[in-house]
Design a protein around this motif. Structure first.
Motif, PDB file in Angstrom:
ATOM      1  N   GLU A 147       0.833  -1.188   0.000  1.00  0.00           N
ATOM      2  CA  GLU A 147       0.000   0.000   0.000  1.00  0.00           C
ATOM      3  C   GLU A 147       0.879   1.253   0.000  1.00  0.00           C
ATOM      4  N   ARG A 148       0.308   2.340  -0.508  1.00  0.00           N
ATOM      5  CA  ARG A 148       1.014   3.610  -0.468  1.00  0.00           C
ATOM      6  C   ARG A 148       1.224   4.030   0.985  1.00  0.00           C
TER       7      ARG A 148
ATOM      8  N   ALA B 252      -1.649  19.213   1.119  1.00  0.00           N
ATOM      9  CA  ALA B 252      -2.921  19.199   1.845  1.00  0.00           C
ATOM     10  C   ALA B 252      -3.473  20.621   1.930  1.00  0.00           C
TER      11      ALA B 252
ATOM     12  N   THR C  96      -0.933  18.515   8.811  1.00  0.00           N
ATOM     13  CA  THR C  96      -1.772  17.367   9.045  1.00  0.00           C
ATOM     14  C   THR C  96      -0.996  16.106   8.753  1.00  0.00           C
TER      15      THR C  96
ATOM     16  N   ASN D 146      -3.075  13.393   8.577  1.00  0.00           N
ATOM     17  CA  ASN D 146      -4.209  12.634   8.062  1.00  0.00           C
ATOM     18  C   ASN D 146      -4.017  12.479   6.555  1.00  0.00           C
ATOM     19  N   THR D 147      -3.657  11.285   6.131  1.00  0.00           N
ATOM     20  CA  THR D 147      -3.293  11.093   4.724  1.00  0.00           C
ATOM     21  C   THR D 147      -4.456  11.372   3.774  1.00  0.00           C
ATOM     22  N   SER D 148      -5.679  11.255   4.266  1.00  0.00           N
ATOM     23  CA  SER D 148      -6.830  11.517   3.401  1.00  0.00           C
ATOM     24  C   SER D 148      -6.963  12.996   3.065  1.00  0.00           C
ATOM     25  N   GLU D 149      -6.251  13.849   3.798  1.00  0.00           N
ATOM     26  CA  GLU D 149      -6.320  15.288   3.532  1.00  0.00           C
ATOM     27  C   GLU D 149      -5.320  15.729   2.476  1.00  0.00           C
ATOM     28  N   TYR D 150      -4.473  14.813   2.007  1.00  0.00           N
ATOM     29  CA  TYR D 150      -3.537  15.149   0.937  1.00  0.00           C
ATOM     30  C   TYR D 150      -4.228  14.843  -0.384  1.00  0.00           C
ATOM     31  N   GLU D 151      -4.489  15.896  -1.140  1.00  0.00           N
ATOM     32  CA  GLU D 151      -5.315  15.695  -2.326  1.00  0.00           C
ATOM     33  C   GLU D 151      -4.678  16.200  -3.613  1.00  0.00           C
TER      34      GLU D 151
ATOM     35  N   TRP E 190      -1.677  15.636  -6.045  1.00  0.00           N
ATOM     36  CA  TRP E 190      -0.639  14.626  -6.251  1.00  0.00           C
ATOM     37  C   TRP E 190       0.136  14.881  -7.524  1.00  0.00           C
TER      38      TRP E 190
END
Length: 123
Positions: free
Chosen positions: A44-45, A99, A104, A106-111, A113
């Motif tokens: 996984e990343r 992000a 942060t 919170n990896t989901s906040e990095y959008e 790429w």
């Protein structure tokens, strides 16, 4: 929208060094936390390192702590990852990301790429 472009990857031997760069265009990322992720085949990343927009907050994954150094140049809209004493297990595609928040983990906040740069470390 920030457009990110990574560079600096390559094929090296174990123990060598590499310096990855990430250049941003479009909207500046000076108010954003920035990070380096990597994605190895079959895994996984994972988040490798992150830096807050002031540079005062920095995070490293345990696997790279003491070997990698993340830095940023907000005036130049650039992000860097200095990688020392590379190991075969560091082999992966490395991505920079931004992000919306100044800090942060919170990896989901990095959008935002980039397209990634391949790092291959031979034993």
């Amino acid at each position: 929208q920030v457009h990110l472009v990574e560079s600096g990857g390559g094929l090296v031997q174990a123990g060598d060094s590499l310096r990855l760069s990430c250049a941003a265009s479009g909207r500046t990322f000076s108010m954003q936390a920035m990070a380096w992720f990597r994605h190895a085949a079959g895994k996984e990343r994972e988040l490798v390192a992150a830096i807050g927009w002031t540079g005062g907050n920095i995070y490293y994954d345990e696997s790279v702590k003491g070997r990698f150094t993340i830095s940023r140049d907000n005036a130049g809209d650039s992000l860097f990852l200095q990688m020392e004493r590379l190991k075969p297990e560091d082999t992966a595609v490395y991505y920079c990301a931004g992000a919306l928040n100044p800090w942060t983990l919170n990896t989901s906040e990095y959008e935002n790429w980039g397209q990634g740069t391949q790092v291959t470390v031979s034993s």
